[in-house]
Write an enzyme that holds these catalytic residues in place. Structure first.
Site, mmCIF file in Angstrom:
data_model
loop_
_atom_site.group_PDB
_atom_site.id
_atom_site.type_symbol
_atom_site.label_atom_id
_atom_site.label_comp_id
_atom_site.label_asym_id
_atom_site.label_seq_id
_atom_site.Cartn_x
_atom_site.Cartn_y
_atom_site.Cartn_z
ATOM 1 N N LYS A 182 2.902 -5.148 1.723
ATOM 2 C CA LYS A 182 3.286 -3.885 0.759
ATOM 3 C C LYS A 182 3.411 -2.808 0.986
ATOM 4 C CE LYS A 182 1.131 -0.484 -2.175
ATOM 5 N NZ LYS A 182 2.500 0.079 -2.145
ATOM 6 N N GLU A 257 -7.698 1.968 8.261
ATOM 7 C CA GLU A 257 -6.613 3.185 9.009
ATOM 8 C C GLU A 257 -6.823 4.234 7.974
ATOM 9 O OE1 GLU A 257 -6.275 3.770 12.474
ATOM 10 O OE2 GLU A 257 -6.158 2.284 13.107
ATOM 11 N N CYS A 291 -1.347 11.007 10.428
ATOM 12 C CA CYS A 291 -2.647 11.275 10.298
ATOM 13 C C CYS A 291 -3.809 11.867 11.330
ATOM 14 C CB CYS A 291 -3.153 9.775 10.264
ATOM 15 S SG CYS A 291 -2.851 8.637 11.744
ATOM 16 N N GLU A 390 -8.196 16.738 4.261
ATOM 17 C CA GLU A 390 -7.161 16.427 4.973
ATOM 18 C C GLU A 390 -5.941 17.007 3.632
ATOM 19 O OE1 GLU A 390 -6.041 12.754 4.479
ATOM 20 O OE2 GLU A 390 -4.988 13.112 7.031
HETATM 21 P P1 NDP Z 1 -2.161 6.863 -0.299
HETATM 22 O O1 NDP Z 1 -3.949 6.396 0.204
HETATM 23 O O2 NDP Z 1 -1.960 7.404 -0.979
HETATM 24 O O3 NDP Z 1 -1.378 5.505 0.038
HETATM 25 C C1 NDP Z 1 -1.678 3.878 1.288
HETATM 26 C C2 NDP Z 1 -1.243 2.817 0.111
HETATM 27 O O4 NDP Z 1 -1.743 2.143 -0.969
HETATM 28 C C3 NDP Z 1 0.463 2.702 -0.016
HETATM 29 O O5 NDP Z 1 0.506 2.350 -0.218
HETATM 30 C C4 NDP Z 1 -0.085 3.030 -1.714
HETATM 31 O O6 NDP Z 1 0.510 3.224 -2.829
HETATM 32 C C5 NDP Z 1 -0.982 1.941 -1.762
HETATM 33 N N1 NDP Z 1 -2.576 2.489 -2.767
HETATM 34 C C6 NDP Z 1 -1.906 3.521 -3.855
HETATM 35 N N2 NDP Z 1 -3.463 3.380 -4.991
HETATM 36 C C7 NDP Z 1 -4.252 1.964 -4.421
HETATM 37 C C8 NDP Z 1 -5.571 0.991 -5.046
HETATM 38 N N3 NDP Z 1 -6.248 1.732 -5.387
HETATM 39 N N4 NDP Z 1 -5.904 -0.113 -3.509
HETATM 40 C C9 NDP Z 1 -4.791 -0.467 -2.726
HETATM 41 N N5 NDP Z 1 -3.922 0.326 -2.469
HETATM 42 C C10 NDP Z 1 -3.143 1.738 -3.421
HETATM 43 O O7 NDP Z 1 -2.008 7.630 1.082
HETATM 44 P P2 NDP Z 1 -0.214 8.172 1.682
HETATM 45 O O8 NDP Z 1 0.639 6.589 1.397
HETATM 46 O O9 NDP Z 1 -0.738 8.757 0.995
HETATM 47 O O10 NDP Z 1 -0.272 8.370 2.943
HETATM 48 C C11 NDP Z 1 -1.442 9.584 3.829
HETATM 49 C C12 NDP Z 1 -2.981 8.972 4.010
HETATM 50 O O11 NDP Z 1 -2.752 8.493 4.974
HETATM 51 C C13 NDP Z 1 -3.402 10.433 4.599
HETATM 52 O O12 NDP Z 1 -4.595 10.417 4.636
HETATM 53 C C14 NDP Z 1 -2.877 9.969 6.126
HETATM 54 O O13 NDP Z 1 -4.252 10.707 7.068
HETATM 55 C C15 NDP Z 1 -3.406 8.416 5.795
HETATM 56 N N6 NDP Z 1 -2.489 8.250 7.375
HETATM 57 C C16 NDP Z 1 -3.372 7.171 8.587
HETATM 58 C C17 NDP Z 1 -3.393 7.023 9.429
HETATM 59 C C18 NDP Z 1 -4.612 6.115 10.708
HETATM 60 O O14 NDP Z 1 -3.020 5.474 11.464
HETATM 61 N N7 NDP Z 1 -5.606 6.018 10.552
HETATM 62 C C19 NDP Z 1 -1.763 6.787 9.809
HETATM 63 C C20 NDP Z 1 -0.708 7.227 8.521
HETATM 64 C C21 NDP Z 1 -1.655 7.827 7.626
HETATM 65 P P3 NDP Z 1 1.796 4.006 -3.588
HETATM 66 O O15 NDP Z 1 2.075 4.762 -2.651
HETATM 67 O O16 NDP Z 1 2.627 3.231 -3.676
HETATM 68 O O17 NDP Z 1 1.071 4.397 -4.512
#
Ligand code: NDP
Length: 464
Positions: A182, A257, A291, A390
């Site tokens: 997803k 992650e 990230c 962050e």
């Molecule tokens: P989010 O946590 O907002 O979203 C990540 C994914 O989770 C999206 O596909 C989102 O869907 C989905 N999601 C949202 N709500 C839920 C839920 N309740 N249950 C399950 N899935 C859900 O992160 P961002 O997309 O804004 O990405 C930024 C974040 O990701 C930052 O904190 C960054 O540090 C982290 N990150 C970490 C990395 C690592 O390797 N450690 C690498 C890259 C980013 P939708 O977007 O469709 O709402």
């Protein structure tokens, strides 16, 4: 465009289930280009019924489909072919990644071969998943096998969708699992484009499926009773919810992650030019939406004036050039991903200004699009939000230090533990200094041999 993948008027807007495109019946996904807020495409994502259907198909493919009898070598061939197809269509993937996320096209183009490389790497592992055996000293001959988990779901962030697709699906498939991905609703098109290649790569129906959708779809996957594993890349806030949903449902395996607030420490013996360059990369890449961005910078006081003079001059120059079209190959600095992220980052900057001096950037961009210039704060107080949380934008906080001990104490004073950078010519110090602790940045590891352990279960068979 290649003819198989879509052009801009014919984008991938369906779910990829059972090796076919199927219309979604869930909430509408509204993709916009953050360079100017313009519409790209709207389509229906997955509903709960769509998820259930995909999971049932995935389980069947795992248990009784042709995939269940594939040898490791055959799985490896599919992964290798998929890697080749990705490279053959690199320009389409790069464009679709860039257009919704605002990430510079040049950067997205550079990434596609790396994504293919990850598939090739795990293709090599597919016929090397092995176990152990123990002598029958106690009368039993013991065989220890590494078996696939079953149905694995990957939920990914928007800021590196293709990387995350590979980091989750490649090891899972190499081990013999089936996969449902997803992607984020903010930037689903690059991942969805993979649907055009899955069948051609030789994956049987139901083995590799893609379900675009919003956070609710992620929540449904996380609490699904028939999913065996969730691998998540995203914020710590969402990661906690996923862990919780997994615990409350079927105790599925979880890899997280998550976010970071990573430090960079610059000692006075560092190569100044290199340190300035990499600290600039550390905050300006992808407009800070990385990230592992190094968002807390510690500079030894003896070189602080010279170092910060050079760093802020470079970042101010980047700031002057903002607004360039991210879909132009020459552009290196794009906008923030959407209005929500833009408003969030601006709120942090305005809040930071109340307590802390700005030494670069900070001003609002008013010419349309969600651009934000690199912004540097000097000496934020301990409890400032910009210092603790962050931001996921181009906001850098700087402090100076006198001794190595002080630098380490400051750098480790965070709930996160994702990454860290040390600039020094002294190798002993460099090896001593890396920060410990992984805290709220997640659990489990992706990439390398280590990732394989997260996609198999150890089973011992006793033979008498
Ligand atoms: P989010 O946590 O907002 O979203 C990540 C994914 O989770 C999206 O596909 C989102 O869907 C989905 N999601 C949202 N709500 C839920 C839920 N309740 N249950 C399950 N899935 C859900 O992160 P961002 O997309 O804004 O990405 C930024 C974040 O990701 C930052 O904190 C960054 O540090 C982290 N990150 C970490 C990395 C690592 O390797 N450690 C690498 C890259 C980013 P939708 O977007 O469709 O709402």
């Amino acid at each position: 465009m290649c003819g198989k993948c879509p052009d801009i008027d014919n984008l991938p807007t369906h779910l990829y289930i059972d090796n076919e495109w199927q219309e979604g019946s869930g909430s509408v996904i509204d993709c916009k280009n953050p360079k100017d807020g313009s519409d790209i495409v709207k389509f229906k994502g997955a509903s709960e019924a769509d998820v259930d259907k995909a999971v049932d198909i995935s389980r069947k493919a795992f248990e009784t489909g042709p995939w269940a009898t594939f040898t490791g070598d055959q799985r490896g061939q599919c992964l290798n072919k998929f890697a080749q197809l990705l490279e053959d269509h690199a320009s389409e993937f790069a464009y679709l990644e860039s257009v919704c996320s605002g990430r510079p096209l040049g950067q997205c183009t550079y990434e596609v071969p790396l994504v293919a490389k990850a598939y090739r790497y795990y293709a090599g592992w597919a016929d090397k998943i092995r176990g152990d055996s123990y002598p029958p000293e106690d009368g039993f001959y013991k065989i220890v096998r590494q078996e696939p988990l079953g149905v694995c779901a990957g939920i990914t962030a928007w800021n590196g969708s293709l990387h995350f697709m590979a980091w989750k699906s490649a090891p899972a498939l190499a081990c013999g699992n089936t996969v449902i991905l997803k992607p984020s609703e903010k930037s689903p098109l690059g991942t969805l484009c993979a649907g055009y290649l899955i069948k051609e790569a030789g994956f049987p129906p139901g083995v590799f499926q893609i379900l675009p959708g919003n956070g609710e779809v992620g929540a449904i996957l996380s609490s699904h009773m028939k999913i065996d594993k969730i691998s998540f890349t995203g914020s710590t806030f969402t990661g906690r919810k996923i862990q919780d949903a997994a615990t409350k449902s079927n105790l599925k395996r979880v890899t997280l992650e998550l976010g970071g607030k990573s430090p960079a420490i610059v000692f006075d013996d560092a190569d100044m030019q290199k340190a300035v360059f990499w600290c600039t990369v550390g905050i300006a890449t992808n407009a800070g939406q990385v990230c592992a961005a190094t968002t807390r910078l510690f500079v030894q006081d003896t070189i602080a004036d010279e170092f910060l003079g050079k760093l802020t001059a470079g970042l101010e120059a980047i700031g002057k050039g903002i607004g360039a079209d991210p879909q132009n190959m020459a552009t290196t600095y794009g906008p923030l991903v959407d209005k929500i992220q833009y408003d969030k980052v601006r709120a942090y900057i305005e809040d930071g200004k109340k307590s802390t001096k700005v030494i670069a950037g900070g001003e609002e961009y008013t010419k349309g699009g969600y651009f934000c210039s690199p912004t540097v704060f000097m000496n934020p107080p301990d409890d400032a939000k910009i210092w603790r949380e962050e931001i996921f934008g181009p906001v850098l906080c700087v402090r100076t230090f006198k001794t190595e001990e002080e630098a380490l104490e400051l750098a480790n004073d965070t709930v996160y533990g994702l990454a860290g950078a040390v600039y020094t010519q002294d190798i002993n110090r460099a090896l001593r200094v890396p920060m410990g602790g992984f805290g709220s940045s997640g659990t489990g590891r992706e990439l390398g041999e280590y990732a394989l352990r997260h996609y198999t279960e150890t089973k011992t068979i006793w033979i008498k």
